[in-house]
Design a protein around this motif. Sequence first.
Motif, short mmCIF file in Angstrom:
data_model
loop_
_atom_site.label_atom_id
_atom_site.label_comp_id
_atom_site.label_asym_id
_atom_site.label_seq_id
_atom_site.Cartn_x
_atom_site.Cartn_y
_atom_site.Cartn_z
N ILE A 239 0.86 -1.19 0.00
CA ILE A 239 0.00 0.00 0.00
C ILE A 239 0.90 1.23 0.00
N THR A 240 0.91 1.96 -1.09
CA THR A 240 1.76 3.15 -1.20
C THR A 240 0.95 4.41 -0.89
N PHE A 241 1.42 5.11 0.13
CA PHE A 241 0.83 6.41 0.51
C PHE A 241 1.69 7.49 -0.13
N ASP A 242 1.12 8.21 -1.10
CA ASP A 242 1.89 9.22 -1.83
C ASP A 242 1.34 10.62 -1.55
N PHE A 243 1.88 11.62 -2.22
CA PHE A 243 1.46 13.00 -1.96
C PHE A 243 0.02 13.25 -2.41
N GLU A 244 -0.44 12.53 -3.43
CA GLU A 244 -1.84 12.65 -3.84
C GLU A 244 -2.80 12.14 -2.76
N SER A 245 -2.29 11.19 -1.92
CA SER A 245 -3.14 10.64 -0.86
C SER A 245 -3.61 11.72 0.11
N LEU A 246 -2.80 12.78 0.25
CA LEU A 246 -3.18 13.89 1.13
C LEU A 246 -4.38 14.65 0.56
N GLU A 247 -4.53 14.57 -0.76
CA GLU A 247 -5.61 15.32 -1.41
C GLU A 247 -6.87 14.46 -1.63
N ASP A 248 -6.67 13.22 -2.13
CA ASP A 248 -7.84 12.41 -2.50
C ASP A 248 -8.19 11.33 -1.48
N ASN A 249 -7.37 11.21 -0.40
CA ASN A 249 -7.62 10.22 0.66
C ASN A 249 -7.67 8.79 0.08
N CYS A 250 -6.84 8.55 -0.94
CA CYS A 250 -6.72 7.22 -1.54
C CYS A 250 -5.27 6.76 -1.51
N VAL A 251 -5.06 5.47 -1.66
CA VAL A 251 -3.70 4.91 -1.72
C VAL A 251 -3.62 3.98 -2.93
N THR A 252 -2.38 3.68 -3.35
CA THR A 252 -2.17 2.75 -4.45
C THR A 252 -1.83 1.37 -3.89
N ILE A 253 -2.60 0.37 -4.31
CA ILE A 253 -2.35 -1.00 -3.87
C ILE A 253 -1.70 -1.76 -5.02
N ARG A 254 -0.55 -2.33 -4.75
CA ARG A 254 0.18 -3.11 -5.75
C ARG A 254 0.12 -4.58 -5.35
N GLU A 255 -0.39 -5.43 -6.24
CA GLU A 255 -0.57 -6.86 -5.98
C GLU A 255 0.73 -7.60 -6.28
N ARG A 256 1.13 -8.48 -5.36
CA ARG A 256 2.44 -9.15 -5.44
C ARG A 256 2.63 -9.98 -6.70
N ASP A 257 1.69 -10.86 -7.00
CA ASP A 257 1.91 -11.83 -8.07
C ASP A 257 1.82 -11.20 -9.46
N SER A 258 0.81 -10.37 -9.68
CA SER A 258 0.64 -9.75 -11.00
C SER A 258 1.36 -8.42 -11.13
N MET A 259 1.70 -7.80 -10.00
CA MET A 259 2.31 -6.47 -9.91
C MET A 259 1.39 -5.38 -10.47
N VAL A 260 0.09 -5.69 -10.61
CA VAL A 260 -0.91 -4.71 -11.05
C VAL A 260 -1.20 -3.75 -9.90
N GLN A 261 -1.42 -2.47 -10.24
CA GLN A 261 -1.67 -1.45 -9.22
C GLN A 261 -3.07 -0.86 -9.42
#
Length: 460
Positions: free
Chosen positions: A420-442
Amino acid sequence: MLKNEEKSMEKIVNLCKNRGFIFAGSDIYGGLANTWDYGPLGSRLKNNVKDTWRKRFIQERKSSYEVDADILMHPRVWEASGHVASFSDPLLDCKECKMRFRADNLIDEFNPDAHADGMTKEEMFDYIKANSIPCPHCGKHNFTDIREFNLMFQTFRGVTNDSKNVIYLRPENAQGEYVNYLNVQRTMRAKLPFSIGQIGKAFRNEITPGNFTFRTIEFEQMEFQTFCREGTDTELYEYFKEYGKKYFEDLGIPAEHLRFHDHEKLAHYAKAACDIEFLFPFGWGEINGTHNRTDFDLKRHQEYSGKNLEYLDPETNEKFIPYIIESTYGLDRTVLALLCEAYDEEVIDAEKNDTRVVLHLSPAVAPFKAAVLPLSKKLGEDAMKVYEKLSAKFMVDYDETGSIGKRYRREDEIGTPWCITFDFESLEDNCVTIRERDSMVQVRVPIDSLEEYFADKISF
């Protein structure tokens, strides 16, 4: 994806040591042969497997009860079970280099299809002689006769020399279920068929051939004994063979890496016996044993204890000694099988020689279900709030050191299913990026939806 036969046990052992799964026992003192300590990730993985077993065998099964019997038991227990008289290993020594070996292991390593477990002591010695099997250490063929060595560890109970009595560290868990059969049946008002399960340590003073944690002097078993009426035993035996295989498949082991091995020669008390074997990098190895033990065990304990262990059928008023269908799961071997199955080396970019090591562990058993990774240390305080929210529900890792790519690779290597990547956009949209281990899809997911997002994915 690497085939199991192509995987390196040396690399798997090194990963376990370097990433906190399994360490050599008493490591700072040079170790103690065939003892292993589970580190932070290994103990979590091991406990997760226990949780799946409890859910599948106790929680989800009607009339299934768990006990936790003491390791030390009355010495007569082991006389009744036959362990004092006949629980031994067939050992022989090389006359040239003085090394000691198990005869059955020599045969199975020489020819895995020989199935030495079905041979008598005399048949094993004749096979070794006829095939001129060499000593694995020095290469010579000059062995002593096969001798039997009892496998139970002895200790003493008592405070003075003249009052000391020999007692044993249990070599299996099953007797703890058998001696408590009457207590469980009475207190739970259980009717046949009913089952007693137990997870616990056992100890065997045996010569071990290595292969990491596959065979050790201290190990843990997940035992399951089903008490039933004679005549229903064969159907239950076949049922639990398939039930066990399905359990391993649900843990993430494909069917083609599992097989049944029916015992060619049975113990004197057994009506049928079968192992489930897994294809390890070093070959096929037993991870489960299912046995139809008939009424032997309870009859023996009734004889040696003097306690009436008959079951009274409430419908017919008939009294009889129940049959027992046993299904035993080696916990350490199951963990090792999952690590071997999950290990992979994936080529990401052949031109750049970029390869990642990844453990494709099922989310149900993975030590960490997710890892929270702030894109910058400046975001640490806000990312920590996400971590604290999720860690109240399940095990979560937190890592803010190094590039995001390196952190992904570290989590891949320990089997974490999602980052779960918390980035600078997370401060604005209250969302995070989830990256799946096996497929590496985000994917982008609202922070408020994270618990719901993971709930079904990590259940067993």
